[in-house]
Scaffold this motif. Sequence first.
Motif, PDB file in Angstrom:
ATOM      1  N   GLY A  72       0.722  -1.266  -0.039  1.00 57.52           N
ATOM      2  CA  GLY A  72       0.183  -0.042  -0.081  1.00 57.52           C
ATOM      3  C   GLY A  72       0.911   1.268   0.162  1.00 57.52           C
ATOM      4  O   GLY A  72       0.177   2.513   0.039  1.00 57.52           O
ATOM      5  N   GLU A  73       2.131   1.237  -0.076  1.00 53.50           N
ATOM      6  CA  GLU A  73       2.964   2.232   0.054  1.00 53.50           C
ATOM      7  C   GLU A  73       3.943   2.723  -1.080  1.00 53.50           C
ATOM      8  O   GLU A  73       4.503   3.663  -1.071  1.00 53.50           O
ATOM      9  N   CYS A  74       4.165   1.450  -1.625  1.00 55.00           N
ATOM     10  CA  CYS A  74       5.148   1.501  -2.644  1.00 55.00           C
ATOM     11  C   CYS A  74       4.959   2.459  -3.715  1.00 55.00           C
ATOM     12  O   CYS A  74       3.720   2.638  -3.786  1.00 55.00           O
ATOM     13  N   ARG A  75       5.697   2.747  -4.871  1.00 56.08           N
ATOM     14  CA  ARG A  75       5.245   3.559  -6.138  1.00 56.08           C
ATOM     15  C   ARG A  75       4.153   2.707  -6.954  1.00 56.08           C
ATOM     16  O   ARG A  75       3.395   3.556  -7.458  1.00 56.08           O
ATOM     17  N   ALA A  76       4.277   1.433  -6.930  1.00 54.67           N
ATOM     18  CA  ALA A  76       2.966   0.869  -7.606  1.00 54.67           C
ATOM     19  C   ALA A  76       1.802   1.035  -7.047  1.00 54.67           C
ATOM     20  O   ALA A  76       0.665   1.150  -7.795  1.00 54.67           O
ATOM     21  N   CYS A  77       1.655   0.674  -5.492  1.00 52.21           N
ATOM     22  CA  CYS A  77       0.491   0.678  -5.156  1.00 52.21           C
ATOM     23  C   CYS A  77       0.257   2.012  -4.907  1.00 52.21           C
ATOM     24  O   CYS A  77      -1.318   2.399  -5.417  1.00 52.21           O
ATOM     25  N   LYS A  78       0.834   3.000  -4.862  1.00 49.09           N
ATOM     26  CA  LYS A  78       0.286   4.612  -4.948  1.00 49.09           C
ATOM     27  C   LYS A  78      -0.042   5.177  -6.066  1.00 49.09           C
ATOM     28  O   LYS A  78      -0.797   5.898  -6.379  1.00 49.09           O
ATOM     29  N   LYS A  79       0.348   4.305  -7.477  1.00 48.52           N
ATOM     30  CA  LYS A  79       0.080   4.472  -8.646  1.00 48.52           C
ATOM     31  C   LYS A  79      -1.408   3.994  -8.984  1.00 48.52           C
ATOM     32  O   LYS A  79      -1.931   3.944 -10.097  1.00 48.52           O
ATOM     33  N   GLY A  80      -1.982   3.060  -7.860  1.00 47.20           N
ATOM     34  CA  GLY A  80      -2.978   2.375  -8.330  1.00 47.20           C
ATOM     35  C   GLY A  80      -3.013   1.048  -8.898  1.00 47.20           C
ATOM     36  O   GLY A  80      -3.878   0.573  -9.717  1.00 47.20           O
ATOM     37  N   LYS A  81      -1.735   0.638  -8.894  1.00 50.00           N
ATOM     38  CA  LYS A  81      -1.337  -0.643  -9.714  1.00 50.00           C
ATOM     39  C   LYS A  81      -0.818  -1.770  -8.683  1.00 50.00           C
ATOM     40  O   LYS A  81       0.376  -2.055  -8.758  1.00 50.00           O
ATOM     41  N   PRO A  82      -1.651  -2.079  -7.617  1.00 52.55           N
ATOM     42  CA  PRO A  82      -1.063  -2.815  -6.423  1.00 52.55           C
ATOM     43  C   PRO A  82      -0.709  -4.220  -6.957  1.00 52.55           C
ATOM     44  O   PRO A  82       0.126  -5.036  -6.219  1.00 52.55           O
ATOM     45  N   TRP A  83      -0.911  -4.774  -8.135  1.00 56.28           N
ATOM     46  CA  TRP A  83      -0.783  -6.025  -8.503  1.00 56.28           C
ATOM     47  C   TRP A  83       0.726  -6.030  -8.993  1.00 56.28           C
ATOM     48  O   TRP A  83       1.476  -7.174  -9.031  1.00 56.28           O
ATOM     49  N   TYR A  84       1.288  -4.998  -8.940  1.00 56.89           N
ATOM     50  CA  TYR A  84       2.724  -4.906  -9.304  1.00 56.89           C
ATOM     51  C   TYR A  84       3.621  -4.334  -8.162  1.00 56.89           C
ATOM     52  O   TYR A  84       4.720  -4.124  -8.134  1.00 56.89           O
ATOM     53  N   CYS A  85       2.960  -4.461  -6.875  1.00 56.53           N
ATOM     54  CA  CYS A  85       3.670  -4.157  -5.598  1.00 56.53           C
ATOM     55  C   CYS A  85       4.937  -4.578  -5.371  1.00 56.53           C
ATOM     56  O   CYS A  85       5.358  -5.853  -5.634  1.00 56.53           O
ATOM     57  N   PHE A  86       6.054  -3.613  -5.236  1.00 60.46           N
ATOM     58  CA  PHE A  86       7.305  -3.914  -5.122  1.00 60.46           C
ATOM     59  C   PHE A  86       8.026  -4.070  -3.789  1.00 60.46           C
ATOM     60  O   PHE A  86       8.918  -4.378  -3.497  1.00 60.46           O
ATOM     61  N   ASP A  87       6.959  -4.152  -2.598  1.00 59.71           N
ATOM     62  CA  ASP A  87       7.517  -4.179  -1.282  1.00 59.71           C
ATOM     63  C   ASP A  87       6.390  -5.156  -0.449  1.00 59.71           C
ATOM     64  O   ASP A  87       6.064  -4.564   0.441  1.00 59.71           O
ATOM     65  N   THR A  88       6.105  -6.494  -1.076  1.00 56.43           N
ATOM     66  CA  THR A  88       5.192  -7.088  -0.568  1.00 56.43           C
ATOM     67  C   THR A  88       5.678  -7.573   0.918  1.00 56.43           C
ATOM     68  O   THR A  88       6.825  -7.831   1.319  1.00 56.43           O
ATOM     69  N   HIS A  89       4.514  -7.764   1.797  1.00 58.07           N
ATOM     70  CA  HIS A  89       4.879  -8.032   3.252  1.00 58.07           C
ATOM     71  C   HIS A  89       5.170  -9.789   3.440  1.00 58.07           C
ATOM     72  O   HIS A  89       4.503 -10.579   2.692  1.00 58.07           O
ATOM     73  N   ASN A  90       6.041  -9.968   4.393  1.00 60.66           N
ATOM     74  CA  ASN A  90       6.239 -11.195   4.694  1.00 60.66           C
ATOM     75  C   ASN A  90       6.140 -11.111   6.465  1.00 60.66           C
ATOM     76  O   ASN A  90       6.203 -10.243   6.922  1.00 60.66           O
ATOM     77  N   ALA A  91       6.423 -12.654   6.766  1.00 62.53           N
ATOM     78  CA  ALA A  91       6.301 -12.590   8.478  1.00 62.53           C
ATOM     79  C   ALA A  91       7.558 -11.851   8.885  1.00 62.53           C
ATOM     80  O   ALA A  91       8.701 -11.836   8.164  1.00 62.53           O
ATOM     81  N   SER A  92       7.518 -11.314  10.084  1.00 63.08           N
ATOM     82  CA  SER A  92       8.723 -10.413  10.564  1.00 63.08           C
ATOM     83  C   SER A  92       9.456 -11.077  11.177  1.00 63.08           C
ATOM     84  O   SER A  92      10.741 -10.760  11.546  1.00 63.08           O
ATOM     85  N   LYS A  93       9.343 -12.629  11.537  1.00 62.83           N
ATOM     86  CA  LYS A  93      10.239 -13.638  12.230  1.00 62.83           C
ATOM     87  C   LYS A  93      10.500 -14.782  11.391  1.00 62.83           C
ATOM     88  O   LYS A  93       9.809 -14.837  10.347  1.00 62.83           O
ATOM     89  N   LYS A  94      11.816 -15.183  11.782  1.00 63.28           N
ATOM     90  CA  LYS A  94      12.146 -16.584  10.690  1.00 63.28           C
ATOM     91  C   LYS A  94      11.858 -17.862  11.512  1.00 63.28           C
ATOM     92  O   LYS A  94      12.097 -18.004  12.723  1.00 63.28           O
ATOM     93  N   MET A  95      11.482 -18.900  10.728  1.00 61.17           N
ATOM     94  CA  MET A  95      11.554 -20.004  11.058  1.00 61.17           C
ATOM     95  C   MET A  95      12.575 -20.727  11.112  1.00 61.17           C
ATOM     96  O   MET A  95      13.393 -20.416  10.103  1.00 61.17           O
ATOM     97  N   THR A  96      12.941 -21.908  11.931  1.00 61.73           N
ATOM     98  CA  THR A  96      14.244 -22.329  12.036  1.00 61.73           C
ATOM     99  C   THR A  96      14.262 -23.823  12.043  1.00 61.73           C
ATOM    100  O   THR A  96      13.244 -24.377  12.220  1.00 61.73           O
ATOM    101  N   LEU A  97      15.440 -24.482  11.769  1.00 60.94           N
ATOM    102  CA  LEU A  97      15.688 -25.718  12.105  1.00 60.94           C
ATOM    103  C   LEU A  97      15.732 -25.819  13.597  1.00 60.94           C
ATOM    104  O   LEU A  97      15.797 -24.706  14.468  1.00 60.94           O
ATOM    105  N   GLU A  98      15.775 -26.879  14.235  1.00 60.30           N
ATOM    106  CA  GLU A  98      15.824 -27.256  15.809  1.00 60.30           C
ATOM    107  C   GLU A  98      17.348 -26.609  16.289  1.00 60.30           C
ATOM    108  O   GLU A  98      17.311 -26.127  17.188  1.00 60.30           O
ATOM    109  N   ASP A  99      18.037 -26.463  15.300  1.00 61.19           N
ATOM    110  CA  ASP A  99      19.542 -26.136  15.856  1.00 61.19           C
ATOM    111  C   ASP A  99      19.627 -24.778  15.648  1.00 61.19           C
ATOM    112  O   ASP A  99      20.754 -24.032  16.124  1.00 61.19           O
TER     113      ASP A  99
END
Length: 361
Positions: A94-121
């Motif tokens: 909703g904040e990148c230049r594509a989203c602000k141009k009304g073309k969110p299907w080109y979003c250049f900064d899509t969201h992902n989880a803020s934390k990492k999943m890991t192996l047990e080690d």
Amino acid sequence: MPQTVRGVVAKAKGEPVSIESIVIPDPGPFDVVVKISACGVCHTDLHYREGGINDEFPFLLGHEAAGVVETVGDAVTHVAIGDFVVLNWRAMCGECRACKKGKPWYCFDTHNASKKMTLEDGTELSPALGIGAFADKTLVHEGQCTKVNPESDPAVVGLLGCGVMAGLGAAMNTGNVSRGDSVAVIGCGGVGDAAIAGARLAGATTIIAVDRDPGKLEWAKDIGATHTVDASKVDAVEAVQELTDGFGADVVIDAVGRPETWKQAFYARDLAGTVVLVGVPTPDMQLEMPLIDFFSRGGSLKSSWYGDCLPERDFPMLVDLYEQGRLPLEKFVTERIGIEDVEAAFSAMHKGTVLRSVVEL
């Protein structure tokens, strides 16, 4: 409390995948934990395993998934515990230049989880397309969850998470196929057949499936192709032109992504027609063509990213059409397998004997 679950991991380039214990951390403020019901086996997962995307091993594979929201972060408002969702890998910022141009299907900064999943080690995992759903549970951003009809079959609707949506959208969104159009689709695997389904849904009257595999051409007919072309026996461009009164198709979709197939798509379209590239090329591929041909033929040459979809708009609509019997999504599910069968599914995919294998959890 962090949770430990099973997950399918690619540890090194080209090596067989393995089932590992995966640690799911507590969600961040905008994160959610989703209990996975089903996840399709996509070519992109194989590309990750082969090092064709990047070298950020180990990868937690799987991304065409549906499941139920189990835990939510403190600031989550988009979904709630118990919601049935299809996961998507383009959560618009909703904040990148594509989203602000009304073309969110080109979003250049899509969201992902803020934390990492890991192996047990403690080794951090790279989730495929920011999802990682060949697992009992996964951690994603709330925007990666799209609520759909909870009565739907997870193995079927989860395929909208990537390949099927890419094909449907290549026809309906990128190609703008409309009533009465002629459409040719080159490459009749899962993405190509989804493009055929999208063309049919949009009202195309002539839908030409092009492939070198007779079995795949039969699949294409079952999905909605009106004509088939066996490119191992005839010139594909000439065949498409013959089936369109000598003009070429209004829209030609390249679902393979090779220089040879793109050239076929280019010359098989009508003057001022549209070419859509949705098959993914490898970085080493080069295209050499006379520049005058681009000028003299006019029209549009487009690339389709994720079918230029908006998950919040498209997923619920397409699920409703499936439930109404107007979109045969169930035909894309060739087999239902267990989490331990992913490597065998990669082999079947490579041989071209399945449209989609789907892991059920």
